[in-house]
Design a protein around this motif. Sequence first.
Motif, PDB file in Angstrom:
ATOM      1  N   SER A   1      24.863 -29.014 -50.253  1.00  0.00           N
ATOM      2  CA  SER A   1      24.319 -29.801 -49.149  1.00  0.00           C
ATOM      3  C   SER A   1      24.813 -29.275 -47.802  1.00  0.00           C
ATOM      4  O   SER A   1      24.080 -29.221 -46.821  1.00  0.00           O
ATOM      5  CB  SER A   1      24.755 -31.261 -49.281  1.00  0.00           C
ATOM      6  OG  SER A   1      24.129 -31.853 -50.370  1.00  0.00           O
ATOM      7  N   ARG A   2      26.076 -28.892 -47.795  1.00  0.00           N
ATOM      8  CA  ARG A   2      26.658 -28.408 -46.540  1.00  0.00           C
ATOM      9  C   ARG A   2      25.917 -27.166 -46.031  1.00  0.00           C
ATOM     10  O   ARG A   2      25.575 -27.056 -44.855  1.00  0.00           O
ATOM     11  CB  ARG A   2      28.141 -28.098 -46.755  1.00  0.00           C
ATOM     12  CG  ARG A   2      28.844 -27.550 -45.532  1.00  0.00           C
ATOM     13  CD  ARG A   2      30.332 -27.324 -45.797  1.00  0.00           C
ATOM     14  NE  ARG A   2      30.600 -26.529 -46.993  1.00  0.00           N
ATOM     15  CZ  ARG A   2      30.439 -25.205 -47.067  1.00  0.00           C
ATOM     16  NH1 ARG A   2      30.001 -24.541 -46.016  1.00  0.00           N
ATOM     17  NH2 ARG A   2      30.713 -24.552 -48.169  1.00  0.00           N
TER      18      ARG A   2
ATOM     19  N   GLU B   1      22.477 -28.039 -44.770  1.00  0.00           N
ATOM     20  CA  GLU B   1      22.514 -28.673 -43.458  1.00  0.00           C
ATOM     21  C   GLU B   1      22.771 -27.660 -42.342  1.00  0.00           C
ATOM     22  O   GLU B   1      22.175 -27.711 -41.275  1.00  0.00           O
ATOM     23  CB  GLU B   1      23.596 -29.762 -43.421  1.00  0.00           C
ATOM     24  CG  GLU B   1      23.530 -30.573 -42.145  1.00  0.00           C
ATOM     25  CD  GLU B   1      24.621 -31.641 -42.064  1.00  0.00           C
ATOM     26  OE1 GLU B   1      25.618 -31.527 -42.807  1.00  0.00           O
ATOM     27  OE2 GLU B   1      24.462 -32.564 -41.254  1.00  0.00           O
ATOM     28  N   ARG B   2      23.642 -26.702 -42.628  1.00  0.00           N
ATOM     29  CA  ARG B   2      23.924 -25.696 -41.593  1.00  0.00           C
ATOM     30  C   ARG B   2      22.693 -24.851 -41.286  1.00  0.00           C
ATOM     31  O   ARG B   2      22.415 -24.544 -40.132  1.00  0.00           O
ATOM     32  CB  ARG B   2      25.064 -24.797 -42.049  1.00  0.00           C
ATOM     33  CG  ARG B   2      26.362 -25.550 -41.958  1.00  0.00           C
ATOM     34  CD  ARG B   2      27.550 -24.653 -41.956  1.00  0.00           C
ATOM     35  NE  ARG B   2      28.726 -25.474 -41.724  1.00  0.00           N
ATOM     36  CZ  ARG B   2      29.852 -25.355 -42.410  1.00  0.00           C
ATOM     37  NH1 ARG B   2      29.958 -24.436 -43.344  1.00  0.00           N
ATOM     38  NH2 ARG B   2      30.858 -26.138 -42.136  1.00  0.00           N
TER      39      ARG B   2
ATOM     40  N   TYR C   1      19.630 -25.717 -41.701  1.00  0.00           N
ATOM     41  CA  TYR C   1      18.693 -26.603 -41.024  1.00  0.00           C
ATOM     42  C   TYR C   1      19.017 -26.670 -39.530  1.00  0.00           C
ATOM     43  O   TYR C   1      18.154 -26.487 -38.672  1.00  0.00           O
ATOM     44  CB  TYR C   1      18.782 -27.987 -41.661  1.00  0.00           C
ATOM     45  CG  TYR C   1      18.007 -29.081 -40.962  1.00  0.00           C
ATOM     46  CD1 TYR C   1      16.683 -29.347 -41.307  1.00  0.00           C
ATOM     47  CD2 TYR C   1      18.611 -29.861 -39.972  1.00  0.00           C
ATOM     48  CE1 TYR C   1      15.972 -30.362 -40.668  1.00  0.00           C
ATOM     49  CE2 TYR C   1      17.902 -30.871 -39.331  1.00  0.00           C
ATOM     50  CZ  TYR C   1      16.590 -31.123 -39.683  1.00  0.00           C
ATOM     51  OH  TYR C   1      15.889 -32.124 -39.060  1.00  0.00           O
ATOM     52  N   TRP C   2      20.283 -26.893 -39.211  1.00  0.00           N
ATOM     53  CA  TRP C   2      20.656 -27.015 -37.800  1.00  0.00           C
ATOM     54  C   TRP C   2      20.636 -25.688 -37.066  1.00  0.00           C
ATOM     55  O   TRP C   2      20.312 -25.623 -35.883  1.00  0.00           O
ATOM     56  CB  TRP C   2      22.005 -27.714 -37.658  1.00  0.00           C
ATOM     57  CG  TRP C   2      21.847 -29.195 -37.817  1.00  0.00           C
ATOM     58  CD1 TRP C   2      22.166 -29.954 -38.897  1.00  0.00           C
ATOM     59  CD2 TRP C   2      21.251 -30.094 -36.852  1.00  0.00           C
ATOM     60  NE1 TRP C   2      21.823 -31.274 -38.683  1.00  0.00           N
ATOM     61  CE2 TRP C   2      21.262 -31.389 -37.434  1.00  0.00           C
ATOM     62  CE3 TRP C   2      20.708 -29.937 -35.582  1.00  0.00           C
ATOM     63  CZ2 TRP C   2      20.757 -32.518 -36.770  1.00  0.00           C
ATOM     64  CZ3 TRP C   2      20.212 -31.056 -34.919  1.00  0.00           C
ATOM     65  CH2 TRP C   2      20.233 -32.325 -35.512  1.00  0.00           C
TER      66      TRP C   2
ATOM     67  N   ASN D   1      26.746 -22.364 -36.610  1.00  0.00           N
ATOM     68  CA  ASN D   1      26.123 -22.592 -37.915  1.00  0.00           C
ATOM     69  C   ASN D   1      25.859 -21.286 -38.656  1.00  0.00           C
ATOM     70  O   ASN D   1      25.987 -21.219 -39.875  1.00  0.00           O
ATOM     71  CB  ASN D   1      24.824 -23.379 -37.752  1.00  0.00           C
ATOM     72  CG  ASN D   1      25.085 -24.856 -37.523  1.00  0.00           C
ATOM     73  OD1 ASN D   1      25.548 -25.559 -38.413  1.00  0.00           O
ATOM     74  ND2 ASN D   1      24.840 -25.322 -36.311  1.00  0.00           N
TER      75      ASN D   1
ATOM     76  N   GLN E   1      14.901 -37.692 -39.309  1.00  0.00           N
ATOM     77  CA  GLN E   1      16.204 -37.024 -39.392  1.00  0.00           C
ATOM     78  C   GLN E   1      17.147 -37.824 -40.303  1.00  0.00           C
ATOM     79  O   GLN E   1      17.841 -37.264 -41.152  1.00  0.00           O
ATOM     80  CB  GLN E   1      16.802 -36.871 -37.988  1.00  0.00           C
ATOM     81  CG  GLN E   1      18.179 -36.222 -37.962  1.00  0.00           C
ATOM     82  CD  GLN E   1      18.133 -34.772 -38.439  1.00  0.00           C
ATOM     83  OE1 GLN E   1      17.349 -33.966 -37.937  1.00  0.00           O
ATOM     84  NE2 GLN E   1      18.951 -34.442 -39.427  1.00  0.00           N
TER      85      GLN E   1
ATOM     86  N   ASP F   1      18.900 -36.626 -43.757  1.00  0.00           N
ATOM     87  CA  ASP F   1      20.345 -36.736 -43.979  1.00  0.00           C
ATOM     88  C   ASP F   1      20.634 -37.436 -45.306  1.00  0.00           C
ATOM     89  O   ASP F   1      21.393 -36.941 -46.134  1.00  0.00           O
ATOM     90  CB  ASP F   1      21.007 -37.526 -42.833  1.00  0.00           C
ATOM     91  CG  ASP F   1      21.125 -36.684 -41.567  1.00  0.00           C
ATOM     92  OD1 ASP F   1      21.039 -35.440 -41.679  1.00  0.00           O
ATOM     93  OD2 ASP F   1      21.287 -37.267 -40.471  1.00  0.00           O
TER      94      ASP F   1
ATOM     95  N   PHE G   1      21.311 -33.967 -47.074  1.00  0.00           N
ATOM     96  CA  PHE G   1      22.548 -33.450 -46.468  1.00  0.00           C
ATOM     97  C   PHE G   1      23.770 -34.322 -46.766  1.00  0.00           C
ATOM     98  O   PHE G   1      24.844 -33.824 -47.019  1.00  0.00           O
ATOM     99  CB  PHE G   1      22.369 -33.293 -44.949  1.00  0.00           C
ATOM    100  CG  PHE G   1      21.180 -32.454 -44.581  1.00  0.00           C
ATOM    101  CD1 PHE G   1      20.809 -31.368 -45.369  1.00  0.00           C
ATOM    102  CD2 PHE G   1      20.417 -32.740 -43.451  1.00  0.00           C
ATOM    103  CE1 PHE G   1      19.703 -30.584 -45.040  1.00  0.00           C
ATOM    104  CE2 PHE G   1      19.322 -31.967 -43.115  1.00  0.00           C
ATOM    105  CZ  PHE G   1      18.949 -30.889 -43.907  1.00  0.00           C
ATOM    106  N   HIS G   2      23.592 -35.637 -46.698  1.00  0.00           N
ATOM    107  CA  HIS G   2      24.735 -36.526 -46.915  1.00  0.00           C
ATOM    108  C   HIS G   2      24.470 -37.487 -48.065  1.00  0.00           C
ATOM    109  O   HIS G   2      24.853 -38.638 -48.013  1.00  0.00           O
ATOM    110  CB  HIS G   2      25.054 -37.338 -45.646  1.00  0.00           C
ATOM    111  CG  HIS G   2      25.266 -36.471 -44.442  1.00  0.00           C
ATOM    112  ND1 HIS G   2      25.168 -36.927 -43.156  1.00  0.00           N
ATOM    113  CD2 HIS G   2      25.576 -35.146 -44.326  1.00  0.00           C
ATOM    114  CE1 HIS G   2      25.396 -35.939 -42.297  1.00  0.00           C
ATOM    115  NE2 HIS G   2      25.642 -34.847 -43.003  1.00  0.00           N
TER     116      HIS G   2
END
Lengths: 312, 481
Positions: A3-4, A7-8, A10-11, A93, A300, A304, A308-309
């Motif tokens: 997930s981490r 997310e990176r 993605y950002w 990122n 968003q 998440d 992501f979370h």
Amino acid sequence: MLSRVAERLYWMARYLERAENTARLLNVYSQTILDLPHGVAPAWDTLLWITASSDVYGERYQNINERNVIKFLMADLENPGSVMSSVRFARENARTSREILPHEAWELINELYVDLKANAQNSLARRTRYQLLQRVSRTTLQLTGLLEGALNHGMERRFMALGRNLERADMSSRTLDVGAGVLLRNPDNDEVGMAYEGLLWTHQLKTLHALHAYRTAVGPRVEVESVISFLVDNTAFPRALGSCMMTLHNTAEQLPRPEVPMEMVSAVSQRLHRFKTAGVDGVALHRFLDNFQNDLIRLQAVFDETWFHATH
Amino acid sequence: MPIDWRKYDSGEFYDELIASPGHPRRAGHKLAKYLSSLTDEELRERRDAASAAIHGMGITFTIYSEGDNIDRDWPFDIIPRIISNREWQKVQAGLSQRIRAINCFIQDLYNEQKIFEDDVVPADIVLGSRNFLEPCRGVTPPHGVWSNISGSDLVRDHRGRFMVLEDNLRVPSGVSYMIENREVTKRVFPELFEEQSILPVDEYPVQLYDMLTSLSPRKRKRPEVVVLTPGIYNSAYFEHAYLAQAMGVKLVEGSDLFVDDNDFVQLKAVEGPERVDVIYRRIDDIFMDPEVFREDSVVGVPGLMRAWRKGNVAIANAPGSGAADDKVVYAYVPKMIEYYLKEKALVPNVPTWLCSDDKQRAYVLEHIAEMVVKPANESGGYGILIGPQASQKMLEEYRQRIQDDPRNYIAQPTLRLSTAPVLTDHGVAPRHLDLRPFILQGATSTVTAGGLTRVALREGSLVVNSSQGGGSKDTWIVGVD
């Protein structure tokens, strides 16, 4: 996939897109004001509004003027939405996902960051600003192209597409929200407002890389309603809201556990589809875009929670 | 050393920016002041920035004699040429008047020919011209207008009066450079746009598009409009592509089109044939249709004239409109204005002697060394004799040419063309220039805000054509408050 890491990526994609969009916004705006008639002052706070950064600005600067606003949006690391910050976050990122990215991608981002650090502060004058912003724009476009051509079709690519398209929808809706009247902010000067309406909407299209596509699809005359309809419920132009939603939908479909995000994206698409452009006034358009912005925030949150979370 | 306008002297010539040494004209006051505030270094930087912008934007032109080198960077001087808005409005009115009269004339010429009956213009000089096209007889194009897009060349004399030097009624080029010049200036001198109202020039493609669609035989929201180019080897190809893109329409070559059995023009498309409504053609009359004109034309479309005569397709400019684009016909334009519009010409012609007239020819042969002699039918500055700069041998040759073919020559006094400052390697210096505004006529007419300023970059030279060492300047119509 972690997930981490997802997310990176993605950002990173979101920040790169934001850096490019903001650089382009500043560049096009700087060009457009040159055509304003003498006596009509360009409204520099428009740029703060588009980038949703009036509050942060207010804490840092007293006067709203060209130099301050450009500095704030281009070179200020204290402003998380500046070009400089966007590139820095994208670089952070990328740095923590280096094993996933092609080597040149890291190099390009890093070089861009070094370039900005060395030159952003002393490129605030109109003449030099153009060159720097164009370098930002080009490098980020180059990166997007590199990642498109060099990454496997897989989840990495999909999370980046998700980030890029959410950011695009965000920028397109903010740009639309500005509308023509705001740029002039001159209620007594209706005649001037009318004469320059075409100019201002042309500016909006240029900001979104949309002028050429608009001319091809609609024709050379830039008219308010046509522009709005081109940028809202349209799946042909990649930066139109409808098209961003379609891409989000198709991308989510290929990710694990896509049900909730897809359902939500579909609902947003439906709302775009129901929006009536004919005879639209500023109030209605603003209310519609405000709702759309809230939709993006909710999207968003769903991303998440889902990817992501996720805690379940 | 920064620019010192007290040391700038254009002598006997009218200068566009500096009225007398040290004294800029009112509309140019801010520009002059700004320029003299820059150091040599800063000026050089701006000149380099302009070259880089032109190179980067790919603004190019072609010189036919250069073989494979088909795109050279556009020569550009960074100091804008300034005209006050008040003065410009008078010129606009004059140009609009002029094109209306010319269009009445062409319509008359291909239909009733009243102007010949009334003895205002001698029939033989027009009907004998190779630009008069018999197959156009009896046609009335939309709005009765033949020359929809024209670009008249204007000059100023030593007193600053604008005069029309010639009318380009066939396929005038340069309008894309007018628009691009402004883009370059905005990059180089953004500071200057802050303090004054400079009329924008980029509305032109939209106006052109609106005019073209108004000609469409099918009334629909987006008629099929195309730009017809002879191809990439044409000197104005850059402009053809530019205008097609700016209008969002297709750029086609003759081989992309055909005329079907019902005399409709069709576009060859992957979806199947598509009917074309309006053709903005950038090829000369005689190449347009090998069935009617030159058989060897490979850039035209067989059957195009049939389709046009039936009204199935509109062509701008209409075939045959070149009949009025002739330096002999030009001489009669002020009379046409009186005859068709019952008005006096607002912008005068340059005095012109017609060699076909015995008396006038005698004068020309005698004074040839002081005059400029031009063939009636060439463009691009080719075939011109500038008397004061010509050798005895050349003068003699032209005397002979005039006597052999008097109909084909006109002569004008050597004008003391106006000047404007140009940035040279040794500071600013006056150079001669002209101006080509572009006029659109459909149901109504519009004139560009300014136009393309062409400037002779060589000292003392009067030839401004880009094919012969000329350059250009951005042209600013400035409101003076």
